[in-house]
Design a protein around this motif. Structure first.
Motif, short mmCIF file in Angstrom:
data_model
loop_
_atom_site.label_atom_id
_atom_site.label_comp_id
_atom_site.label_asym_id
_atom_site.label_seq_id
_atom_site.Cartn_x
_atom_site.Cartn_y
_atom_site.Cartn_z
N TRP A 106 0.74 -1.09 0.09
CA TRP A 106 0.16 -0.01 -0.08
C TRP A 106 1.05 1.04 0.12
N PRO A 107 1.24 1.60 -1.12
CA PRO A 107 2.16 2.79 -0.97
C PRO A 107 1.49 3.80 -0.25
N THR A 108 2.14 4.51 0.70
CA THR A 108 1.59 5.50 1.69
C THR A 108 2.68 6.84 1.67
N PHE A 109 1.93 7.94 1.32
CA PHE A 109 2.76 9.12 1.36
C PHE A 109 3.53 9.27 2.81
N ASP A 110 4.88 9.87 2.66
CA ASP A 110 5.48 10.08 3.77
C ASP A 110 5.30 11.70 4.20
N PRO A 111 4.57 11.94 5.39
CA PRO A 111 4.16 13.11 5.44
C PRO A 111 5.44 14.12 6.13
N THR A 112 6.49 13.58 6.43
CA THR A 112 7.70 14.32 6.69
C THR A 112 8.01 15.11 5.48
N LEU A 113 7.63 14.68 4.21
CA LEU A 113 8.14 15.78 3.26
C LEU A 113 7.51 16.82 3.04
N VAL A 114 6.39 17.18 3.80
CA VAL A 114 5.69 18.35 3.65
C VAL A 114 6.32 19.37 4.74
N GLU A 115 6.47 20.74 4.03
CA GLU A 115 7.35 21.70 4.63
C GLU A 115 6.22 22.60 5.05
N GLY A 116 6.63 23.50 5.95
CA GLY A 116 5.54 24.81 6.09
C GLY A 116 5.25 24.82 7.49
N SER A 117 4.03 25.63 7.75
CA SER A 117 3.74 25.61 9.02
C SER A 117 3.34 24.40 9.80
N ARG A 118 3.05 24.74 11.16
CA ARG A 118 2.90 23.56 11.93
C ARG A 118 1.41 22.55 11.64
N GLU A 119 0.73 23.68 11.29
CA GLU A 119 -0.71 23.24 10.80
C GLU A 119 -0.68 22.52 9.47
N ALA A 120 -0.05 23.13 8.76
CA ALA A 120 0.23 22.61 7.16
C ALA A 120 0.77 21.09 7.28
N ARG A 121 1.57 20.97 8.13
CA ARG A 121 2.38 19.66 8.44
C ARG A 121 1.58 18.59 9.18
N LEU A 122 0.58 19.04 10.04
CA LEU A 122 -0.11 18.20 10.76
C LEU A 122 -1.14 17.78 9.84
N GLU A 123 -1.85 18.55 8.95
CA GLU A 123 -2.54 18.33 8.13
C GLU A 123 -2.27 17.05 7.05
N ALA A 124 -0.98 17.18 6.60
CA ALA A 124 -0.44 16.06 6.01
C ALA A 124 -0.49 14.92 6.55
N TYR A 125 -0.32 14.96 7.97
CA TYR A 125 -0.22 13.58 8.94
C TYR A 125 -1.84 13.00 8.82
N ARG A 126 -2.51 13.99 9.10
CA ARG A 126 -3.88 13.72 8.90
C ARG A 126 -4.50 12.93 7.97
N GLN A 127 -4.02 13.33 6.90
CA GLN A 127 -4.37 12.92 5.40
C GLN A 127 -4.17 11.36 5.57
N VAL A 128 -2.61 11.18 5.78
CA VAL A 128 -2.24 9.81 5.96
C VAL A 128 -3.02 9.03 6.76
N ARG A 129 -3.11 9.24 7.95
CA ARG A 129 -4.12 8.52 9.18
C ARG A 129 -5.27 8.17 8.37
N ASP A 130 -5.96 9.38 7.85
CA ASP A 130 -7.37 8.94 7.31
C ASP A 130 -7.31 7.80 6.22
N GLU A 131 -6.41 8.10 5.40
CA GLU A 131 -6.14 7.23 4.06
C GLU A 131 -5.94 5.65 4.62
N LEU A 132 -5.10 5.78 5.64
CA LEU A 132 -4.93 4.30 6.41
C LEU A 132 -5.89 3.69 6.92
#
Length: 148
Positions: A106-132
């Protein structure tokens, strides 16, 4: 086989610090003790605090998760190994040369690749969590419940 809940599942990714601990936590909440679940990485790294934060948002505590590698597995009798990164897929395929086990990638995006504000980074982690969570619920549904 889609729809069947195996007796033992292993989630794996590169570091066992974000994606695989999230998947393990989600799977455990859905299936409880009906099925054994664990997670490992190809390499070990400290548990990611953003992963802990976004899992806490949905009521799953992974803060005590201790990242482990494939070499630290005490048992290799899994029915299904789900790899979430290319590195983990290679390791899982190697492992299954000596054990009878289904491997799914299941190729899954690595959210550590997202840069920017804390909120932008958290949003990337949420997307990974929700997809999983979507993939786990689809692949390992709770029997007796309507399928989504």
């Amino acid at each position: 086989m889609e729809g069947e809940v195996p007796s033992a599942v292993l989630f794996c990714c590169t570091f066992n610090a974000i994606r695989s601990p999230m998947a393990e936590g989600i799977y455990r909440r859905i299936h409880g003790t009906r099925s054994y679940v664990a997670s490992v990485g190809v390499k070990s790294e400290e548990l990611d605090p953003f992963a802990v934060a976004v899992m806490d948002e949905i009521g799953i505590d992974i803060s005590r998760h201790k990242p482990r590698t494939f070499d630290e597995l005490e048992d290799d009798s899994f029915d299904v190994i789900v790899s979430l990164s290319p590195e983990a897929q290679h390791k899982a395929v190697d492992l299954t040369r000596t054990i009878a086990c289904e491997v799914e990638f299941w190729p899954t995006f690595d959210p550590t690749l997202v840069e920017g504000s804390r909120e932008a980074r958290l949003e990337a982690y949420r997307q990974v969590r929700d997809e999983l969570e979507r993939r786990i619920r689809k692949r390992f549904p709770v029997m007796g419940m309507a399928r989504e």
